[in-house]
Design an enzyme around this catalytic site. Structure first.
Site, PDB file in Angstrom:
ATOM      1  N   ASP A   1      -5.228  -6.251   4.581  1.00 35.10           N
ATOM      2  CA  ASP A   1      -5.790  -6.642   5.775  1.00 35.10           C
ATOM      3  C   ASP A   1      -6.165  -8.139   4.988  1.00 35.10           C
ATOM      4  O   ASP A   1      -6.489  -9.186   6.042  1.00 35.10           O
ATOM      5  CB  ASP A   1      -6.808  -6.392   5.169  1.00 35.10           C
ATOM      6  CG  ASP A   1      -7.566  -5.019   5.821  1.00 35.10           C
ATOM      7  OD1 ASP A   1      -7.100  -4.563   7.324  1.00 35.10           O
ATOM      8  OD2 ASP A   1      -8.111  -3.949   5.892  1.00 35.10           O
TER       9      ASP A   1
ATOM     10  N   LYS B   1     -14.902   2.047  14.942  1.00 35.03           N
ATOM     11  CA  LYS B   1     -13.207   1.446  14.878  1.00 35.03           C
ATOM     12  C   LYS B   1     -13.682   1.476  16.486  1.00 35.03           C
ATOM     13  O   LYS B   1     -12.888   0.597  17.031  1.00 35.03           O
ATOM     14  CB  LYS B   1     -12.438   2.490  14.167  1.00 35.03           C
ATOM     15  CG  LYS B   1     -11.931   1.496  13.051  1.00 35.03           C
ATOM     16  CD  LYS B   1     -11.165   1.969  12.458  1.00 35.03           C
ATOM     17  CE  LYS B   1     -11.399   1.046  10.864  1.00 35.03           C
ATOM     18  NZ  LYS B   1     -11.101   2.141   9.526  1.00 35.03           N
TER      19      LYS B   1
ATOM     20  N   ILE C   1      -3.722  -6.574  14.489  1.00 34.25           N
ATOM     21  CA  ILE C   1      -2.681  -6.574  14.993  1.00 34.25           C
ATOM     22  C   ILE C   1      -3.676  -5.474  15.963  1.00 34.25           C
ATOM     23  O   ILE C   1      -3.757  -5.514  17.778  1.00 34.25           O
ATOM     24  CB  ILE C   1      -1.686  -5.698  14.773  1.00 34.25           C
ATOM     25  CG1 ILE C   1      -1.307  -6.818  13.817  1.00 34.25           C
ATOM     26  CG2 ILE C   1      -0.608  -5.709  15.922  1.00 34.25           C
ATOM     27  CD1 ILE C   1       0.322  -6.451  13.152  1.00 34.25           C
TER      28      ILE C   1
ATOM     29  N   PHE D   1      -5.553   4.431  14.351  1.00 33.58           N
ATOM     30  CA  PHE D   1      -5.252   5.111  13.345  1.00 33.58           C
ATOM     31  C   PHE D   1      -6.755   4.632  12.420  1.00 33.58           C
ATOM     32  O   PHE D   1      -7.095   3.720  12.144  1.00 33.58           O
ATOM     33  CB  PHE D   1      -4.436   4.809  12.567  1.00 33.58           C
ATOM     34  CG  PHE D   1      -3.480   6.448  12.659  1.00 33.58           C
ATOM     35  CD1 PHE D   1      -3.489   7.825  12.375  1.00 33.58           C
ATOM     36  CD2 PHE D   1      -2.506   6.234  13.881  1.00 33.58           C
ATOM     37  CE1 PHE D   1      -2.662   8.321  12.928  1.00 33.58           C
ATOM     38  CE2 PHE D   1      -1.519   6.725  15.194  1.00 33.58           C
ATOM     39  CZ  PHE D   1      -1.854   8.181  13.863  1.00 33.58           C
TER      40      PHE D   1
ATOM     41  N   ASN E   1       0.763  -1.117  -0.025  1.00 29.75           N
ATOM     42  CA  ASN E   1      -0.108   0.081   0.023  1.00 29.75           C
ATOM     43  C   ASN E   1       0.712   0.994   0.121  1.00 29.75           C
ATOM     44  O   ASN E   1       1.885   1.377  -0.341  1.00 29.75           O
ATOM     45  CB  ASN E   1      -0.753  -0.215   0.994  1.00 29.75           C
ATOM     46  CG  ASN E   1      -0.135   0.418   2.346  1.00 29.75           C
ATOM     47  OD1 ASN E   1       0.835   1.137   2.644  1.00 29.75           O
ATOM     48  ND2 ASN E   1      -0.476  -0.979   3.147  1.00 29.75           N
TER      49      ASN E   1
HETATM   50  O1  C5P Z   1      -9.239  -1.481  10.329  1.00 34.21           O
HETATM   51  P1  C5P Z   1      -8.993  -1.050   9.944  1.00 34.21           P
HETATM   52  O2  C5P Z   1      -7.689  -1.051   9.201  1.00 34.21           O
HETATM   53  O3  C5P Z   1      -9.440   0.278   9.196  1.00 34.21           O
HETATM   54  O4  C5P Z   1      -7.785  -0.040  11.327  1.00 34.21           O
HETATM   55  C1  C5P Z   1      -7.099   0.636  11.107  1.00 34.21           C
HETATM   56  C2  C5P Z   1      -6.153   0.760  12.273  1.00 34.21           C
HETATM   57  O5  C5P Z   1      -6.212  -1.050  12.544  1.00 34.21           O
HETATM   58  C3  C5P Z   1      -4.526   0.879  12.746  1.00 34.21           C
HETATM   59  O6  C5P Z   1      -4.515   1.491  13.710  1.00 34.21           O
HETATM   60  C4  C5P Z   1      -4.183  -0.092  11.790  1.00 34.21           C
HETATM   61  O7  C5P Z   1      -2.299   0.154  12.240  1.00 34.21           O
HETATM   62  C5  C5P Z   1      -4.875  -0.782  12.589  1.00 34.21           C
HETATM   63  N1  C5P Z   1      -5.134  -2.124  12.360  1.00 34.21           N
HETATM   64  C6  C5P Z   1      -3.910  -3.305  12.841  1.00 34.21           C
HETATM   65  N2  C5P Z   1      -3.743  -4.678  11.909  1.00 34.21           N
HETATM   66  C7  C5P Z   1      -4.574  -4.941  10.644  1.00 34.21           C
HETATM   67  C8  C5P Z   1      -5.241  -3.837   9.998  1.00 34.21           C
HETATM   68  C9  C5P Z   1      -5.178  -2.491  10.471  1.00 34.21           C
HETATM   69  O8  C5P Z   1      -2.982  -3.108  13.347  1.00 34.21           O
HETATM   70  N3  C5P Z   1      -4.420  -5.879  10.527  1.00 34.21           N
END
Ligand code: C5P
Length: 426
Positions: free
Chosen positions: A303, A362, A331, A348, A234
């Site tokens: 994701d 969220k 995470i 974030f 990304n």
């Molecule tokens: O659900 P979304 O991806 O939009 O959420 C964004 C937040 O979740 C960010 O803080 C990102 O660092 C964290 N995140 C994560 N692990 C993932 C996906 C997102 O820690 N697999």
């Protein structure tokens, strides 16, 4: 109180005084390195200016510096014996060079000659001062002083650039009449200006709530292998996460940065752990989360990942290619769900639309303490140098308007300190 309009949404803000959370917790311990240039004669005054602003100063001189200023003068004004030899059995029996490196909150090198800057750029450790710089995690500030031609020489220009990229801070030089009779850039800044710059920043940055706290932070993108050559990735540059790591460190936190692949250097004093995939980032974070007081998830984690990365390079035989993707672990949600020793957890939310609704969802669904939301897409957010944030927590919100990412990181750090302090106070 109407405090800002960003993303076309006007924000009602509770009274959060970002500046009220910052204070100087204790006297700054400054290791002053003096190298052998004529400007060294200003060092007794520099020490006095630092001490009168509340700092404790330990002077370390290079061998050449003693030709310009006596160790006795610097001992008299600092109140501490001056150190210069690396292999001095008497000094090493007291505070040895590793203990001295750990003692310093900040390292200031003034004056920094062209030769010292070159030695620092090469990472040499051939005397006490250069060894201390390598052995310390404290932020380093350099006040150059040299003949204007030496300052403008391509070798010095390249060395200074190396130090800047490493996160060292440059103060000056000023331009003007020089001791050698020439005029141009290369004069050391005045002692009072150096002391102000060093200690004003420390005062602005140090937060009582964050000093000594362990903050675990993710930043940058992740890469999910399709085959040994290609990956799903990304646009995250890591700039916001790295600026936040630097601001948290300046606020006195012990920062561990788990970083996906970026071109950025680790901020000074920050421990960086390099990872590539979401699974690696997950493992690195979960192994450390229970030891952290605060967890900040600034990474743009993929994701999904290819279900079965191809062992060899995929060949373009077919007209279409279908990749099966499987979900990566979340995470942030996994840290927030920890039952024992859960850190204060900040996420974030990068959104293309309906920023507030998605961010609030969220905050609740992932069980976070705080979330910082921003709009992304069409040149905003990722890769850009400026950004704006809407920050939400349970029962409050704050709008941080468009500004450069380092300034935004300072403001967000102050908000995190404020909310973290509130969470631990009752
Ligand atoms: O659900 P979304 O991806 O939009 O959420 C964004 C937040 O979740 C960010 O803080 C990102 O660092 C964290 N995140 C994560 N692990 C993932 C996906 C997102 O820690 N697999």
């Amino acid at each position: 109180m109407e405090c800002a309009t960003i993303f076309g949404v006007s924000m009602e803000c509770p009274r959060v005084n970002v500046a009220s959370t910052v204070s100087v917790e204790k006297s700054q311990k400054i290791l002053l390195g003096v190298s052998g240039g004529i400007a060294a004669y200003k060092c007794p005054e520099l020490v006095r200016r630092l001490v009168e602003r509340g700092a404790t100063v330990q002077v370390v001189m290079t061998e050449a510096a003693a030709s310009f200023v006596t160790p006795l003068s610097l001992q008299a004004v600092s109140g501490r014996p001056v150190r210069s030899a690396l292999l001095d059995p008497r000094a090493e029996a007291g505070m040895d060079h590793i203990a001295l490196a750990r003692w310093a909150d900040q390292i200031l090198i003034a004056p920094a000659t062209a030769h010292l800057i070159a030695r620092l750029a090469c990472g040499l450790a051939d005397d006490l001062l250069t060894t201390l710089v390598l052995a310390s995690t404290a932020p380093v500030t350099v006040a150059p002083a040299m003949n204007q031609q030496m300052w403008q020489h391509p070798a010095t220009v390249a060395n200074v650039e190396t130090l800047r990229r490493r996160g060292y801070r440059l103060l000056g030089p000023a331009a003007g009449a020089q001791a050698c009779g020439e005029t141009g850039p290369g004069r050391m800044l005045e002692p009072a200006d150096i002391a102000d710059a060093l200690l004003a920043d420390a005062a602005a940055g140090t937060s009582a709530a964050l000093a000594g706290r362990h903050v675990l932070l993710t930043a940058g993108p992740t890469r999910e292998a399709i085959d040994p050559v290609r990956y799903v990735g990304n646009r995250s540059s890591g700039k916001m996460g790295y600026a936040l790591a630097a601001a948290l460190r300046r606020a006195g936190a012990e920062v561990t940065l788990v970083s996906g692949p970026t071109a950025l250097p680790a901020p000074a004093g920050v421990t960086r752990i390099d990872v590539e995939t979401a699974a690696e980032m997950h493992a690195a974070v979960m192994a450390r989360a229970r030891d952290a007081a605060i967890f900040v998830a600034a990474a743009a984690v993929a994701d999904y990942r290819p279900a079965a990365p191809h062992p060899g390079k995929l060949k373009k035989h077919a007209d279409t290619l279908t990749l099966e993707l499987v979900r990566n672990p979340d995470i942030l949600a996994d840290v927030a769900a920890l039952t024992a020793d859960r850190p204060f957890t900040v996420g974030f939310a990068a959104e293309t639309d309906d920023v507030e609704a998605h961010a609030l969802a969220k905050l609740h669904n992932k069980g976070l303490d705080m979330i910082a939301a921003n709009r992304v897409g069409s040149g905003v957010g990722f890769e850009a140098d400026d950004n704006a944030l809407l920050v939400f927590w349970h029962g409050g919100r704050h709008a941080l308007p468009m500004m450069p990412k380092p300034a935004l990181a300072e403001a967000l750090t102050a908000l995190i300190a404020d909310r973290y302090a509130a969470s631990t106070s009752g």
